[in-house]
Write a protein that holds these residues in place. Structure first.
Motif, PDB file in Angstrom:
ATOM      1  N   GLY A  53      34.372 -11.641-101.701  1.00 28.52           N
ATOM      2  CA  GLY A  53      35.142 -10.842-102.648  1.00 28.52           C
ATOM      3  C   GLY A  53      35.963  -9.781-101.954  1.00 28.52           C
ATOM      4  O   GLY A  53      35.898  -9.589-100.731  1.00 28.52           O
ATOM      5  N   ARG A  54      36.728  -9.073-102.752  1.00 24.97           N
ATOM      6  CA  ARG A  54      37.546  -7.982-102.243  1.00 24.97           C
ATOM      7  C   ARG A  54      36.640  -6.859-101.774  1.00 24.97           C
ATOM      8  O   ARG A  54      35.638  -6.512-102.436  1.00 24.97           O
ATOM      9  CB  ARG A  54      38.474  -7.494-103.361  1.00 24.97           C
ATOM     10  CG  ARG A  54      39.365  -6.321-102.990  1.00 24.97           C
ATOM     11  CD  ARG A  54      40.342  -6.056-104.135  1.00 24.97           C
ATOM     12  NE  ARG A  54      40.893  -4.721-104.079  1.00 24.97           N
ATOM     13  CZ  ARG A  54      41.911  -4.349-103.290  1.00 24.97           C
ATOM     14  NH1 ARG A  54      42.465  -5.231-102.500  1.00 24.97           N
ATOM     15  NH2 ARG A  54      42.351  -3.108-103.306  1.00 24.97           N
ATOM     16  N   VAL A 112      26.816 -12.614 -93.808  1.00 20.56           N
ATOM     17  CA  VAL A 112      28.213 -12.985 -93.602  1.00 20.56           C
ATOM     18  C   VAL A 112      29.028 -12.435 -94.764  1.00 20.56           C
ATOM     19  O   VAL A 112      28.631 -12.572 -95.934  1.00 20.56           O
ATOM     20  CB  VAL A 112      28.383 -14.518 -93.507  1.00 20.56           C
ATOM     21  CG1 VAL A 112      29.865 -14.901 -93.454  1.00 20.56           C
ATOM     22  CG2 VAL A 112      27.654 -15.055 -92.273  1.00 20.56           C
ATOM     23  N   VAL A 113      30.153 -11.817 -94.455  1.00 19.07           N
ATOM     24  CA  VAL A 113      31.023 -11.213 -95.459  1.00 19.07           C
ATOM     25  C   VAL A 113      32.373 -11.912 -95.426  1.00 19.07           C
ATOM     26  O   VAL A 113      33.060 -11.913 -94.400  1.00 19.07           O
ATOM     27  CB  VAL A 113      31.208  -9.705 -95.205  1.00 19.07           C
ATOM     28  CG1 VAL A 113      32.169  -9.103 -96.227  1.00 19.07           C
ATOM     29  CG2 VAL A 113      29.860  -8.994 -95.233  1.00 19.07           C
ATOM     30  N   LEU A 165      38.268  -1.257 -97.755  1.00 14.34           N
ATOM     31  CA  LEU A 165      37.022  -0.764 -97.185  1.00 14.34           C
ATOM     32  C   LEU A 165      36.541  -1.579 -95.992  1.00 14.34           C
ATOM     33  O   LEU A 165      35.492  -1.260 -95.415  1.00 14.34           O
ATOM     34  CB  LEU A 165      35.913  -0.758 -98.259  1.00 14.34           C
ATOM     35  CG  LEU A 165      36.039   0.260 -99.393  1.00 14.34           C
ATOM     36  CD1 LEU A 165      34.818   0.182-100.297  1.00 14.34           C
ATOM     37  CD2 LEU A 165      36.219   1.669 -98.854  1.00 14.34           C
ATOM     38  N   ARG A 166      37.286  -2.606 -95.600  1.00 11.69           N
ATOM     39  CA  ARG A 166      36.756  -3.495 -94.561  1.00 11.69           C
ATOM     40  C   ARG A 166      36.457  -2.753 -93.255  1.00 11.69           C
ATOM     41  O   ARG A 166      35.364  -2.905 -92.681  1.00 11.69           O
ATOM     42  CB  ARG A 166      37.711  -4.651 -94.294  1.00 11.69           C
ATOM     43  CG  ARG A 166      37.184  -5.573 -93.190  1.00 11.69           C
ATOM     44  CD  ARG A 166      38.026  -6.797 -92.970  1.00 11.69           C
ATOM     45  NE  ARG A 166      37.528  -7.566 -91.843  1.00 11.69           N
ATOM     46  CZ  ARG A 166      38.034  -8.718 -91.443  1.00 11.69           C
ATOM     47  NH1 ARG A 166      39.079  -9.250 -92.091  1.00 11.69           N
ATOM     48  NH2 ARG A 166      37.527  -9.362 -90.401  1.00 11.69           N
ATOM     49  N   ALA A 167      37.401  -1.978 -92.769  1.00 12.40           N
ATOM     50  CA  ALA A 167      37.201  -1.302 -91.480  1.00 12.40           C
ATOM     51  C   ALA A 167      35.980  -0.381 -91.534  1.00 12.40           C
ATOM     52  O   ALA A 167      35.156  -0.362 -90.603  1.00 12.40           O
ATOM     53  CB  ALA A 167      38.448  -0.515 -91.098  1.00 12.40           C
ATOM     54  N   PHE A 225      31.791 -10.231 -90.333  1.00 14.80           N
ATOM     55  CA  PHE A 225      32.944 -10.199 -91.228  1.00 14.80           C
ATOM     56  C   PHE A 225      33.924 -11.281 -90.776  1.00 14.80           C
ATOM     57  O   PHE A 225      34.385 -11.274 -89.631  1.00 14.80           O
ATOM     58  CB  PHE A 225      33.613  -8.829 -91.200  1.00 14.80           C
ATOM     59  CG  PHE A 225      32.800  -7.740 -91.849  1.00 14.80           C
ATOM     60  CD1 PHE A 225      33.122  -7.261 -93.103  1.00 14.80           C
ATOM     61  CD2 PHE A 225      31.695  -7.188 -91.192  1.00 14.80           C
ATOM     62  CE1 PHE A 225      32.373  -6.250 -93.702  1.00 14.80           C
ATOM     63  CE2 PHE A 225      30.943  -6.181 -91.774  1.00 14.80           C
ATOM     64  CZ  PHE A 225      31.278  -5.716 -93.033  1.00 14.80           C
ATOM     65  N   VAL A 226      34.253 -12.192 -91.685  1.00 13.68           N
ATOM     66  CA  VAL A 226      35.088 -13.344 -91.306  1.00 13.68           C
ATOM     67  C   VAL A 226      36.449 -13.340 -92.006  1.00 13.68           C
ATOM     68  O   VAL A 226      37.226 -14.280 -91.839  1.00 13.68           O
ATOM     69  CB  VAL A 226      34.349 -14.675 -91.587  1.00 13.68           C
ATOM     70  CG1 VAL A 226      33.074 -14.758 -90.748  1.00 13.68           C
ATOM     71  CG2 VAL A 226      34.030 -14.829 -93.069  1.00 13.68           C
ATOM     72  N   GLY A 227      36.747 -12.301 -92.785  1.00 14.33           N
ATOM     73  CA  GLY A 227      38.059 -12.206 -93.416  1.00 14.33           C
ATOM     74  C   GLY A 227      38.216 -13.127 -94.618  1.00 14.33           C
ATOM     75  O   GLY A 227      37.260 -13.727 -95.107  1.00 14.33           O
ATOM     76  N   MET A 228      39.462 -13.245 -95.073  1.00 17.02           N
ATOM     77  CA  MET A 228      39.772 -14.066 -96.234  1.00 17.02           C
ATOM     78  C   MET A 228      39.633 -15.542 -95.904  1.00 17.02           C
ATOM     79  O   MET A 228      40.049 -15.997 -94.844  1.00 17.02           O
ATOM     80  CB  MET A 228      41.202 -13.773 -96.700  1.00 17.02           C
ATOM     81  CG  MET A 228      41.541 -14.347 -98.052  1.00 17.02           C
ATOM     82  SD  MET A 228      40.867 -13.355 -99.392  1.00 17.02           S
ATOM     83  CE  MET A 228      41.949 -11.918 -99.325  1.00 17.02           C
ATOM     84  N   GLN A 229      39.048 -16.292 -96.811  1.00 24.28           N
ATOM     85  CA  GLN A 229      38.919 -17.746 -96.666  1.00 24.28           C
ATOM     86  C   GLN A 229      39.377 -18.391 -97.972  1.00 24.28           C
ATOM     87  O   GLN A 229      39.155 -17.853 -99.057  1.00 24.28           O
ATOM     88  CB  GLN A 229      37.467 -18.149 -96.378  1.00 24.28           C
ATOM     89  CG  GLN A 229      36.861 -17.486 -95.157  1.00 24.28           C
ATOM     90  CD  GLN A 229      37.449 -17.983 -93.853  1.00 24.28           C
ATOM     91  OE1 GLN A 229      37.819 -19.153 -93.738  1.00 24.28           O
ATOM     92  NE2 GLN A 229      37.522 -17.099 -92.866  1.00 24.28           N
TER      93      GLN A 229
END
Length: 390
Positions: free
Chosen positions: A209-210, A237-238, A244-246, A257-261
């Protein structure tokens, strides 16, 4: 029918509203309706203005800079329709921004029936951005906008009751579906787990999610850390991105953290995990919950949105009561603990999760949506309509 389909988010933007809008648009066109898509022009896109699509101007949404709002006037939309052979038989609005407002006013001026989706609890987001004082203002705006529609679609009975209590009218329940062929336990990928540096004996908790305040992603990570302190071999795993990612990567360094998929890659990430953590309490639905269930994960979520509608507590997933503060953290920890205990890949709970998701078929949802639009258009031709709110 000739339908004007109005949305302020659409692929290649990645979010539940955009993807659901694209699916609905594709269905309506596939079954023979003439649909004019009206949406903001995205950066780098060419201008377009014809009977199939109009890309209007717009700008970034302040709290969601990766998304855009559309700018148009009701007079401009009426002029567009005159250029394209006259007003449509029906106008459907999926988002409540300036473009949606202008489209509903234009449709009212032309005497065209209009429907709208209630897809996002924007008023509930205010408190997460330090704007709690705006909540009643935003709710009032949403009530006036949806008051211009002859029919308002909502995804859950819970939301229908909540909006009715706030004075919203003409509410019609229409659920969501899931692509159970794409999201399936069969997508489990041992090679991906090795990329995560996770062995077969490790259990993987997943968030999709965001990464934004209203999604409460930090609670998922805090819950993982509380559990991993007493459960060796647990991993996190995110999937996703956001403002807020950083910060979350700095404060939760043991998570991956693997980013957008998207698409097949996203399906592989779901199926290669074991437990799905979804701690948001602001969702109107939460498509990711259905995707996780279809992937055969042990789901832990609050008893709201899609989870309330599709999860049988202790049977096909684990629910926490809706609450706030420390109570919410402890309640969610309990649900996550129960989900982890039941997360064996061949366990009964995970099989029941898949079976519950199979009941949410997109085809039947889209057919009901189309039939509701047809009935609305037919009624407008024979029955005088009420005067919409100005």
């Amino acid at each position: 029918m000739r339908i004007a389909y109005v949305t302020e988010t659409f692929p290649p933007e990645i979010n539940g509203v955009a993807l659901t809008a694209e699916r609905a648009l594709r269905h309506l066109r596939d079954v023979g309706h003439e649909v004019q898509l009206i949406r903001p022009r995205q950066p780098g896109e060419a201008a377009r203005r014809d009977e199939r699509e109009w890309r209007c101007g717009g700008g970034p949404i302040p709290m969601y800079p990766e998304l855009r709002y559309g700018l148009a006037t009701s007079a401009g939309l009426r002029a567009l329709w005159r250029e394209c052979g006259g007003p449509p038989d029906l106008v459907h609005v999926t988002t409540p921004g300036p473009l949606g407002w202008a489209a509903l006013r234009a449709a009212h001026a032309e005497g065209v029936p209009r429907s709208a989706d209630f897809r996002t609890n924007f008023h509930a987001y205010c408190g997460h951005y330090g704007l709690g004082w705006l909540e009643t203002v935003v709710l009032g705006y949403l009530k006036r906008l949806h008051g211009m529609a002859d029919l308002n679609f909502v995804p859950t009975a819970e939301l229908q009751r909540e909006l009715a209590a706030h004075g919203f009218q003409r509410l019609r329940l229409l659920g969501r579906g899931v692509d159970a062929k794409l999201f399936s336990p069969d997508r489990r990928d041992l090679r991906l787990r090795r990329e995560w540096r996770i062995g077969n004996d490790h259990r993987v908790m997943l968030y999709v999610g965001r990464l934004a305040p209203e999604k409460n992603a930090s609670l998922a990570l805090q819950t993982f850390e509380r559990l991993s302190a007493r459960r060796p071999g647990l991993r996190m795993v995110v999937v996703g991105d956001g403002p807020l990612r950083a910060k979350l990567e700095r404060t939760h360094s043991t998570a991956r953290f693997v980013g957008m998929q998207t698409g097949l890659a996203l399906a592989r990430h779901y199926a290669s995990a074991d437990v799905f953590l979804f701690p948001s309490q602001t969702e109107t639905f939460g498509n990711v919950t259905l995707e996780a269930l279809a992937s055969g994960l042990a789901v832990a979520a609050f008893d709201t949105g899609a989870a309330a509608q599709h999860v049988r507590d202790g049977v096909s997933g684990c629910l926490a009561p809706v609450c706030q503060g420390l109570d919410a953290a402890d309640a969610f920890l309990d649900a996550a603990t129960r989900a982890l205990d039941a997360s064996a890949p061949d366990g009964l709970l995970r099989m029941e999760a898949r079976l519950d998701a199979l009941q949410a078929d997109w085809g039947s949802v889209q057919r009901r949506f189309e039939q509701q639009l047809l009935q609305l258009a037919a009624a407008a031709r024979t029955v005088p309509r009420y005067a919409a709110l100005a």
